[in-house]
Enzyme design. Structure first.
Site, PDB file in Angstrom:
ATOM      1  N   GLY A  64      -3.023  -0.263   5.723  1.00  0.00           N
ATOM      2  CA  GLY A  64      -2.175  -1.514   5.697  1.00  0.00           C
ATOM      3  C   GLY A  64      -0.689  -1.292   6.246  1.00  0.00           C
ATOM      4  O   GLY A  64      -0.323  -0.085   6.092  1.00  0.00           O
ATOM      5  N   GLN A  86       8.288  -2.910   6.369  1.00  0.00           N
ATOM      6  CA  GLN A  86       7.991  -1.369   6.605  1.00  0.00           C
ATOM      7  C   GLN A  86       8.493  -1.012   7.832  1.00  0.00           C
ATOM      8  O   GLN A  86       8.599   0.039   8.339  1.00  0.00           O
ATOM      9  CB  GLN A  86       6.520  -0.843   6.159  1.00  0.00           C
ATOM     10  N   CYS A 105       1.408   4.775  -0.203  1.00  0.00           N
ATOM     11  CA  CYS A 105       2.368   3.949   0.637  1.00  0.00           C
ATOM     12  C   CYS A 105       2.887   4.729   1.761  1.00  0.00           C
ATOM     13  O   CYS A 105       3.526   5.653   1.471  1.00  0.00           O
ATOM     14  CB  CYS A 105       3.153   2.942  -0.177  1.00  0.00           C
ATOM     15  N   LEU A 106       2.864   4.049   3.159  1.00  0.00           N
ATOM     16  CA  LEU A 106       3.420   4.856   4.185  1.00  0.00           C
ATOM     17  C   LEU A 106       5.059   4.950   3.835  1.00  0.00           C
ATOM     18  O   LEU A 106       5.512   5.844   4.523  1.00  0.00           O
ATOM     19  CB  LEU A 106       3.118   4.176   5.382  1.00  0.00           C
ATOM     20  N   HIS A 165      -1.156  -5.123  -2.090  1.00  0.00           N
ATOM     21  CA  HIS A 165      -0.142  -4.318  -1.778  1.00  0.00           C
ATOM     22  C   HIS A 165       0.475  -4.685  -0.830  1.00  0.00           C
ATOM     23  O   HIS A 165       1.903  -4.731  -0.783  1.00  0.00           O
ATOM     24  CB  HIS A 165      -0.761  -2.875  -1.405  1.00  0.00           C
ATOM     25  N   GLU A 166       0.041  -5.387   0.355  1.00  0.00           N
ATOM     26  CA  GLU A 166       0.864  -5.599   1.389  1.00  0.00           C
ATOM     27  C   GLU A 166       1.773  -7.101   1.081  1.00  0.00           C
ATOM     28  O   GLU A 166       3.029  -7.114   1.541  1.00  0.00           O
ATOM     29  CB  GLU A 166      -0.153  -6.103   2.730  1.00  0.00           C
ATOM     30  N   HIS A 211       4.683  -6.150  -0.503  1.00  0.00           N
ATOM     31  CA  HIS A 211       5.808  -5.776   0.277  1.00  0.00           C
ATOM     32  C   HIS A 211       6.733  -6.903   0.563  1.00  0.00           C
ATOM     33  O   HIS A 211       7.975  -6.696   0.867  1.00  0.00           O
ATOM     34  CB  HIS A 211       5.383  -5.169   1.255  1.00  0.00           C
TER      35      HIS A 211
HETATM   36 CO    CO Z   1       2.909   0.168   1.307  1.00  0.00          CO
END
Ligand code: CO
Length: 157
Positions: A48, A53, A96-97, A138-139, A142
């Site tokens: 995702g 991000q 998370c990236l 999660h997204e 963000h």
């Molecule tokens: Co994330």
């Protein structure tokens, strides 16, 4: 297509800002952005990715559902809204990236319904469960300037 640099760190200002709704879809610009987000997500082995991000505070996300199954599906969402959710929650490990190398257990709703627009501006509704529902939560976090680490302490209440 182009790889986009990924914003990192729990105190990053872009990651901590609330993202703006898309009011009018510019199909050409949005299509290019989604292509770049998909490429960036795959390159980073993510499931995702949310626009903040990659430095853009707009309500746009890409989700990679059913990863590793015969039903892999990439869904692009504009202005995603969780319109229904179950009472049941599941606690699973999450990463998370934007917080590389960190993982922790987070409680998320097991089932949900999400409403969004696709890249053409058409309204879509999806019912999701388990990991797919977790990805959406999660997204969407963000887009509110939230990171999963903010929710970790809730597991211990
Ligand atoms: Co994330």
């Amino acid at each position: 297509m182009a790889l986009l640099p990924i914003e990192k760190g729990p105190l990053n200002k872009i990651l901590r800002s609330v993202s703006a709704r898309i009011k009018k879809i510019d199909k050409k610009k949005l299509g290019k952005f989604f292509d770049d987000m998909r490429e960036t997500m795959f390159e980073a082995n993510g499931i995702g990715l949310a626009a903040p991000q990659v430095g853009v505070n707009e309500r746009v996300v890409v989700c990679f559902f059913n990863n590793g199954s015969d039903h892999e599906l990439i869904v692009e969402m504009v202005n995603p809204e969780i319109i229904e959710r179950s009472d049941e929650m599941l606690v699973e490990e999450e990463g998370c990236l934007s917080l590389p190398g960190k993982f922790d257990k987070v409680a998320r709703y097991e089932n949900l319904t999400v409403k969004y627009m696709d890249r053409k501006g058409k309204e879509q509704v999806l019912q999701l469960n388990g990991l797919n529902a977790r990805i959406v939560q999660h997204e969407v976090d963000h887009l509110e300037g939230k990171l999963y680490v903010d929710r970790v302490s809730q597991n211990h209440l």
